[in-house]
Motif scaffolding. Structure first.
Motif, mmCIF file in Angstrom:
data_model
loop_
_atom_site.group_PDB
_atom_site.id
_atom_site.type_symbol
_atom_site.label_atom_id
_atom_site.label_comp_id
_atom_site.label_asym_id
_atom_site.label_seq_id
_atom_site.Cartn_x
_atom_site.Cartn_y
_atom_site.Cartn_z
ATOM 1 N N ASP A 26 8.072 -16.370 35.796
ATOM 2 C CA ASP A 26 9.665 -16.418 36.079
ATOM 3 C C ASP A 26 10.177 -14.796 36.259
ATOM 4 O O ASP A 26 11.017 -14.604 35.363
ATOM 5 N N GLU A 72 22.945 -12.689 23.660
ATOM 6 C CA GLU A 72 22.414 -13.750 24.758
ATOM 7 C C GLU A 72 22.051 -13.006 26.100
ATOM 8 O O GLU A 72 21.058 -13.572 26.537
ATOM 9 N N VAL A 77 18.021 -11.713 25.300
ATOM 10 C CA VAL A 77 17.105 -12.465 25.178
ATOM 11 C C VAL A 77 16.247 -12.546 26.523
ATOM 12 O O VAL A 77 16.789 -12.968 27.609
ATOM 13 N N PRO A 78 15.223 -12.195 26.615
ATOM 14 C CA PRO A 78 14.272 -12.334 27.770
ATOM 15 C C PRO A 78 13.900 -13.823 28.416
ATOM 16 O O PRO A 78 13.872 -14.730 27.661
ATOM 17 N N ALA A 79 13.817 -13.829 29.672
ATOM 18 C CA ALA A 79 13.302 -15.000 30.299
ATOM 19 C C ALA A 79 12.153 -15.858 29.843
ATOM 20 O O ALA A 79 12.040 -16.872 29.681
ATOM 21 N N VAL A 80 11.245 -14.850 29.421
ATOM 22 C CA VAL A 80 9.708 -15.340 29.120
ATOM 23 C C VAL A 80 9.400 -14.201 27.803
ATOM 24 O O VAL A 80 9.617 -12.917 28.141
ATOM 25 N N THR A 81 8.875 -14.826 26.823
ATOM 26 C CA THR A 81 8.243 -13.947 25.702
ATOM 27 C C THR A 81 6.761 -14.264 25.770
ATOM 28 O O THR A 81 6.387 -15.115 25.892
ATOM 29 N N LYS A 117 6.177 -17.987 26.229
ATOM 30 C CA LYS A 117 7.180 -19.003 25.717
ATOM 31 C C LYS A 117 8.462 -18.594 26.888
ATOM 32 O O LYS A 117 8.997 -17.774 27.074
ATOM 33 N N LEU A 118 8.903 -20.079 27.461
ATOM 34 C CA LEU A 118 9.868 -20.028 28.296
ATOM 35 C C LEU A 118 11.344 -19.838 27.375
ATOM 36 O O LEU A 118 11.400 -20.322 26.419
ATOM 37 N N LYS A 119 12.284 -19.320 28.135
ATOM 38 C CA LYS A 119 13.690 -19.067 27.623
ATOM 39 C C LYS A 119 14.222 -20.573 27.269
ATOM 40 O O LYS A 119 14.755 -20.743 26.033
ATOM 41 N N ASP A 120 13.920 -21.599 28.219
ATOM 42 C CA ASP A 120 14.515 -22.879 28.178
ATOM 43 C C ASP A 120 13.251 -23.725 27.855
ATOM 44 O O ASP A 120 12.568 -24.004 28.608
#
Length: 304
Positions: free
Chosen positions: A279, A189, A192-196, A208-211
């Motif tokens: 972000d 957890e 996992v980056p906030a943005v890929t 792609k956003l994490k959420d």
């Protein structure tokens, strides 16, 4: 009549406002105001861009382009000459100050200390008593430290679990080792980056956003060089990002709604001086993309 006066007079003769001239030439209002106010020193080192700006304005206002270009060349030479003279004056002032400091240093002399021949100190042995007191204090402090260390060590041994061959339980405090699965899950957890990002082509990325259910995301643009910048969201100019020349150290932060967002195009007059973050995660431009110079477009598309 100088360049600034000519531009302002021709614009007023044609009955155009600064905003209307900006719309016709695709130049920002700030640039046109700088040209009319004679703030050419703001664009030092950007002569190529300035000639392009003047060319657009001359064509929009029916001004003799060659005369304006020659006048601008003379103006830049005058600005450079004034800066050179100012630098020489500062250098001369520094030399004079250094010479004055050197003269002061030469004039300064240390005063010879005065000595007294007082033989009474030899017979005074009170300093020996002070040394004895210091030694006694140090010994007492050492004894106290040793006793404190011994007591602490004894207490730590008392808390260690004790075992016997006939006992089925242990006395003392026992800590439970955390589950390996929970530790691995927690590590996953955290990584996992906030943005890929996914690279499509030169200066073209999907992100792609994490959420996936996030309603907004933050866009940040940092400038390490002086250059032009503007932003288009979903192929429409984004008015909250002012189209203008940004200076070194400037940055722009915006909050965009994911529901209304599809793609953006960042216009940069000097690509090598621009960094983009979503972000707080920087767009991973390649070394070749970071080294690109001149007017470039950076595209970012949101994967939903």
């Amino acid at each position: 009549m100088n360049i600034s006066e000519i531009i302002k007079q021709k614009r007023e003769e044609k009955g155009l406002s600064v905003e209307e001239l900006s719309s016709q030439t695709m130049l920002s209002i700030a640039i046109i105001k700088d040209l009319e106010n004679g703030n050419f020193d703001h664009y030092q080192g950007e002569e190529a861009y300035m000639k392009m700006y003047l060319r657009k304005i001359c064509r929009a206002l029916d001004i003799n382009e060659k005369e304006v270009q020659n006048e601008y060349l003379n103006l830049t030479q005058k600005i450079e000459l004034e800066e050179l003279q100012e630098a020489e004056a500062q250098n001369e002032h520094a030399k004079k100050k250094l010479s004055a400091d050197e003269e002061k240093a030469k004039a300064f002399r240390f005063e010879k200390p005065s000595f007294t021949n007082n033989k009474g100190v030899v017979g005074d042995k009170s300093h020996l008593n002070v040394i004895r007191v210091i030694i006694i204090v140090l010994l007492v402090a050492m004894i106290f430290c040793i006793g404190f260390f011994a007591i602490s060590k004894t207490k730590s041994k008392a808390n260690v679990p004790s075992f016997t061959s006939d006992q089925q339980t242990a006395t003392g405090e026992v800590t439970k080792k955390p589950s390996k699965k929970k530790t691995e899950k927690k590590k996953k957890e955290e990584t996992v980056p906030a943005v890929t990002y996914t690279r499509n082509s030169d200066l073209n990325y999907n992100f792609k956003l994490k959420d996936p259910n996030a309603q907004t995301f933050k866009l940040k643009v940092e400038y390490s060089k002086k250059c032009w910048g503007s932003l288009y969201v979903n192929r429409t100019k984004y008015t909250q990002f002012e189209g203008k020349v940004y200076n070194e150290g400037d940055s722009v932060e915006l909050t965009l709604n994911t529901a209304d967002f599809s793609t953006l195009r960042l216009v940069s007059g000097e690509q090598s001086g621009v960094k983009v973050y979503v972000d707080d995660v920087e767009v991973p431009l390649t070394d070749e993309e970071k080294a690109e110079t001149g007017l470039k477009y950076t595209y970012l598309t949101l994967e939903k």
